[in-house]
Scaffold this motif. Structure first.
Motif, PDB file in Angstrom:
ATOM      1  N   ASP A 191      16.915  53.370 -42.275  1.00 26.29           N
ATOM      2  CA  ASP A 191      17.615  52.894 -42.896  1.00 26.29           C
ATOM      3  C   ASP A 191      18.592  54.499 -42.444  1.00 26.29           C
ATOM      4  O   ASP A 191      19.904  54.126 -43.415  1.00 26.29           O
ATOM      5  CB  ASP A 191      17.715  51.387 -43.475  1.00 26.29           C
ATOM      6  N   ILE A 192      17.315  54.829 -43.263  1.00 26.72           N
ATOM      7  CA  ILE A 192      18.766  56.896 -44.662  1.00 26.72           C
ATOM      8  C   ILE A 192      18.028  57.050 -42.996  1.00 26.72           C
ATOM      9  O   ILE A 192      19.353  57.865 -43.090  1.00 26.72           O
ATOM     10  CB  ILE A 192      17.631  56.948 -45.192  1.00 26.72           C
ATOM     11  N   ARG A 193      17.556  57.192 -41.621  1.00 26.11           N
ATOM     12  CA  ARG A 193      17.904  57.717 -41.120  1.00 26.11           C
ATOM     13  C   ARG A 193      19.322  57.681 -40.560  1.00 26.11           C
ATOM     14  O   ARG A 193      19.757  58.419 -39.684  1.00 26.11           O
ATOM     15  CB  ARG A 193      16.573  57.848 -40.152  1.00 26.11           C
ATOM     16  N   THR A 194      19.317  56.557 -40.266  1.00 22.47           N
ATOM     17  CA  THR A 194      20.449  55.697 -39.870  1.00 22.47           C
ATOM     18  C   THR A 194      21.829  56.689 -40.454  1.00 22.47           C
ATOM     19  O   THR A 194      22.906  57.073 -39.174  1.00 22.47           O
ATOM     20  CB  THR A 194      20.516  54.148 -39.921  1.00 22.47           C
ATOM     21  N   ILE A 195      21.469  56.251 -41.815  1.00 20.36           N
ATOM     22  CA  ILE A 195      23.373  56.903 -42.727  1.00 20.36           C
ATOM     23  C   ILE A 195      23.250  58.041 -42.204  1.00 20.36           C
ATOM     24  O   ILE A 195      24.332  58.117 -42.071  1.00 20.36           O
ATOM     25  CB  ILE A 195      22.768  56.256 -44.234  1.00 20.36           C
ATOM     26  N   VAL A 196      21.974  59.270 -42.808  1.00 21.85           N
ATOM     27  CA  VAL A 196      22.567  60.487 -42.551  1.00 21.85           C
ATOM     28  C   VAL A 196      23.315  60.423 -40.481  1.00 21.85           C
ATOM     29  O   VAL A 196      24.077  62.032 -40.748  1.00 21.85           O
ATOM     30  CB  VAL A 196      20.926  61.235 -42.655  1.00 21.85           C
ATOM     31  N   MET A 238      21.180  63.426 -50.283  1.00 19.09           N
ATOM     32  CA  MET A 238      21.631  63.081 -49.049  1.00 19.09           C
ATOM     33  C   MET A 238      22.507  64.221 -48.495  1.00 19.09           C
ATOM     34  O   MET A 238      22.261  65.019 -48.089  1.00 19.09           O
ATOM     35  CB  MET A 238      21.631  61.446 -49.163  1.00 19.09           C
ATOM     36  N   LEU A 239      23.458  64.527 -50.316  1.00 21.47           N
ATOM     37  CA  LEU A 239      23.897  65.283 -49.951  1.00 21.47           C
ATOM     38  C   LEU A 239      23.327  66.460 -49.543  1.00 21.47           C
ATOM     39  O   LEU A 239      23.971  68.250 -48.591  1.00 21.47           O
ATOM     40  CB  LEU A 239      25.432  64.901 -50.832  1.00 21.47           C
ATOM     41  N   PHE A 240      22.401  67.132 -50.433  1.00 23.81           N
ATOM     42  CA  PHE A 240      21.969  68.267 -49.968  1.00 23.81           C
ATOM     43  C   PHE A 240      20.886  68.019 -48.894  1.00 23.81           C
ATOM     44  O   PHE A 240      21.036  69.621 -47.917  1.00 23.81           O
ATOM     45  CB  PHE A 240      20.955  69.128 -50.986  1.00 23.81           C
ATOM     46  N   LEU A 241      21.114  67.615 -47.856  1.00 27.20           N
ATOM     47  CA  LEU A 241      19.585  67.100 -47.292  1.00 27.20           C
ATOM     48  C   LEU A 241      21.012  67.729 -45.873  1.00 27.20           C
ATOM     49  O   LEU A 241      20.631  68.229 -44.811  1.00 27.20           O
ATOM     50  CB  LEU A 241      19.062  65.571 -46.926  1.00 27.20           C
ATOM     51  N   GLU A 250      27.711  62.076 -37.255  1.00 21.06           N
ATOM     52  CA  GLU A 250      28.232  61.863 -36.783  1.00 21.06           C
ATOM     53  C   GLU A 250      30.317  62.019 -37.235  1.00 21.06           C
ATOM     54  O   GLU A 250      30.315  62.751 -36.191  1.00 21.06           O
ATOM     55  CB  GLU A 250      27.653  61.265 -36.000  1.00 21.06           C
ATOM     56  N   CYS A 251      30.196  62.220 -38.377  1.00 25.59           N
ATOM     57  CA  CYS A 251      31.497  61.872 -38.296  1.00 25.59           C
ATOM     58  C   CYS A 251      32.039  62.842 -38.934  1.00 25.59           C
ATOM     59  O   CYS A 251      32.864  63.228 -38.848  1.00 25.59           O
ATOM     60  CB  CYS A 251      31.547  60.468 -39.941  1.00 25.59           C
ATOM     61  N   VAL A 252      31.478  63.935 -39.479  1.00 26.11           N
ATOM     62  CA  VAL A 252      31.800  65.727 -39.832  1.00 26.11           C
ATOM     63  C   VAL A 252      31.520  65.900 -39.171  1.00 26.11           C
ATOM     64  O   VAL A 252      30.427  66.575 -38.589  1.00 26.11           O
ATOM     65  CB  VAL A 252      30.639  65.924 -41.493  1.00 26.11           C
ATOM     66  N   ARG A 253      32.274  66.408 -38.168  1.00 29.43           N
ATOM     67  CA  ARG A 253      31.739  67.857 -37.098  1.00 29.43           C
ATOM     68  C   ARG A 253      32.672  68.596 -37.123  1.00 29.43           C
ATOM     69  O   ARG A 253      33.703  69.062 -37.622  1.00 29.43           O
ATOM     70  CB  ARG A 253      31.986  67.171 -35.695  1.00 29.43           C
TER      71      ARG A 253
END
Length: 99
Positions: free
Chosen positions: A86-91, A39-42, A96-99
């Motif tokens: 669920d994974i899509r939502t987490i990503v 997820m971090l890499f993506l 949204e939090c990191v802008r």
């Protein structure tokens, strides 16, 4: 600049997967840690962040990663996003939090 973004993603992913930075940078093949790395890499690649930067930031944390391993992890997570809302939502939430 990219270092700060990587660090924000790292913090968000570790919090979401309930793991420490040390666990993420470890050699563990435990599924939740592998998923967290993917997820971090993506997130980083989709930012877009050059894979060489990701390698450098992972090495800074003590984890040497091959270019192909980073791409494989990101692609695997991207494939999982297609079938797992669920994974899509987490990503999406982390993005949204990191802008």
């Amino acid at each position: 600049m990219k270092s700060e973004i990587f660090d924000q993603y790292l913090e968000a992913v570790c919090k979401r997967f309930d793991i420490s930075d040390d666990e993420l940078f470890s050699d563990s093949q435990e599924m939740r840690i592998v998923d967290a790395r993917g997820m971090l890499f993506l997130l980083c690649i989709d930012r877009p962040m050059n894979v060489k930067y990701i390698q450098d930031y992972m090495a800074r944390g003590g984890k040497t990663m091959a270019h192909s391993t980073i791409l494989h992890g990101a692609n695997k997570m991207r494939d999982r996003m297609i079938n797992d809302g669920d994974i899509r939502t987490i990503v999406n939430n982390i993005e949204e939090c990191v802008r």
